[in-house]
Design an enzyme around this catalytic site. Structure first.
Site, PDB file in Angstrom:
ATOM      1  N   LYS A  74       0.874  -1.176   0.000  1.00 26.78           N
ATOM      2  CA  LYS A  74       0.000   0.000   0.000  1.00 26.78           C
ATOM      3  C   LYS A  74       0.909   1.225   0.000  1.00 26.78           C
ATOM      4  O   LYS A  74       1.640   1.476   0.950  1.00 26.78           O
ATOM      5  CB  LYS A  74      -0.888  -0.040   1.244  1.00 26.78           C
ATOM      6  CG  LYS A  74      -1.947   1.019   1.318  1.00 26.78           C
ATOM      7  CD  LYS A  74      -2.827   0.766   2.544  1.00 26.78           C
ATOM      8  CE  LYS A  74      -3.902   1.803   2.698  1.00 26.78           C
ATOM      9  NZ  LYS A  74      -4.741   1.526   3.896  1.00 26.78           N
ATOM     10  N   ASP A 172     -14.382   2.524   9.916  1.00 27.55           N
ATOM     11  CA  ASP A 172     -14.728   2.437   8.493  1.00 27.55           C
ATOM     12  C   ASP A 172     -14.981   0.980   8.113  1.00 27.55           C
ATOM     13  O   ASP A 172     -14.498   0.488   7.087  1.00 27.55           O
ATOM     14  CB  ASP A 172     -13.638   3.029   7.611  1.00 27.55           C
ATOM     15  CG  ASP A 172     -14.154   3.352   6.200  1.00 27.55           C
ATOM     16  OD1 ASP A 172     -15.387   3.442   6.021  1.00 27.55           O
ATOM     17  OD2 ASP A 172     -13.334   3.506   5.283  1.00 27.55           O
TER      18      ASP A 172
END
Length: 362
Positions: A74, A172
């Site tokens: 990432k 989230d």
């Protein structure tokens, strides 16, 4: 296995400050993938897996592992705000990985983190699919069977228990942020870019992706671990039906959807809510805001909501097999969902009690 030069149990957290440099970035600050790129002398990049708001994702081979295992990297967008969130994510992932070295807590493991050409890179285990992709591939528009829902729901709750033990709110939780093993039997919560420590929260009406956003966030009430429980209930419903439980284009529409299912928001909560005046008048009557695409104007309608308008149990039964209805499994699933979806976060079922719910242990 990794060689002795890398050990997640002793690795220090990487913290990167913003460093403007001439790098291979696009105009938005994302790293531009180069085929065959070798990162940190050990990660051989072979494909670009996509990008989101905060980062791009690369697939690579770890040449320092015995089997050149596949990993994902990432690469955080080169931006002050994104780097701050990335550094926070690394800190949280480091803590979770150290506390759960065998990954029994169903949260993704941090393998490595480092600075590369002005970017923060986070290395994680590679999984081919996330839970949303699993739902689409195996559930289509009707969702997964109740047995699969039960397995995934339990693992999501175990992840929430893991987070709570570390004092972490994910903030989230949604199917996109859950990775699934190749055999589709194990799930791992990921993407901790919005995560925070309990007690460090600040009021904002836009925390958590909208369809999974708890009412206390929208209304400006104090929030904690319970916002993840609300999001989890939304995920459970989606697993079983293949559709969103609450589908609104604004916070106002989301509140309307919440009340259609649960009835009116208790006035005692509205009296303490910092953002209540955005959605309710001085008498706590809901002000429903609708947008007309033809006239390009919005209208406000005051709605006296006295009771639910949506029959959740009937919807679940209509998505069920005759056997699941006959054996009361659907009713148990309905009971679990309702216990997770109370307007009052203090009255939502706790994660420990949810794991003991008859739906999950029957």
């Amino acid at each position: 296995m990794f060689d002795d030069s890398f050990d997640t149990s002793t690795k220090e957290t990487t913290t990167l400050s913003y460093q403007p440099t001439d790098t291979c970035d696009d105009d938005e600050g994302f790293h531009k993938f180069l085929p065959g790129e070798l990162i940190k002398g050990r990660y051989s990049v072979f494909s670009f897996a996509g990008k989101g708001v905060f980062s791009s994702v690369l697939r690579a081979r770890d040449l320092c592992s015995e089997d050149s295992r596949e990993v994902v990297i990432k690469v955080i967008k080169r931006n002050h705000v994104m780097l701050k969130a990335g550094n926070s994510e690394v800190k949280i992932l480091t803590e979770l990985t150290k506390k759960d070295p065998k990954c029994r807590g169903h949260c993704v493991h941090l393998l490595d983190s480092f600075a590369y050409l002005g970017h923060l890179c986070i290395v994680l285990d590679s999984h081919k699919m996330n839970l949303r992709q699993v739902i689409k591939k195996f559930g289509g528009k009707t969702g997964l069977n109740l047995k699969a829902v039960k397995v995934y729901s339990r693992q999501i709750l175990i992840a929430l228990r893991t987070l709570k033990k570390s004092g972490i709110i994910h903030a989230d939780l949604k199917p996109d942020n859950m990775l699934v093993s190749a055999a589709q039997n194990s799930l791992y919560v990921c993407d901790f870019g919005s995560a925070l420590k309990a007690g460090e929260s600040s009021l904002t009406p836009y925390l958590v992706s909208r369809y999974y956003r708890a009412p206390e966030v929208i209304l400006g009430l104090p929030y904690s671990f319970e916002i993840d429980m609300w999001s989890a209930a939304c995920c459970f419903y989606e697993l079983y039906t293949g559709s969103f439980l609450f589908n609104g284009q604004t916070n106002n529409q989301m509140l309307k959807a919440h009340m259609d299912l649960l009835g009116p928001v208790p006035k005692r909560l509205l009296k303490k809510a910092h953002f209540a005046s955005l959605h309710f008048d001085e008498n706590y009557v809901f002000m429903h805001v609708e947008y007309n695409k033809i006239t390009d104007k919005t209208s406000v309608t005051r709605l006296e909501i006295a009771k639910p308008a949506f029959d959740l149990l009937s919807k679940l039964r209509s998505s069920s097999s005759v056997e699941d209805v006959k054996n009361n499994r659907v009713d148990l699933f309905y009971d679990l969902l309702l216990s997770m979806l109370n307007f009052d976060p203090n009255k939502r079922i706790s994660v420990s009690n949810a794991l003991k719910h008859p739906f999950l242990i029957s």
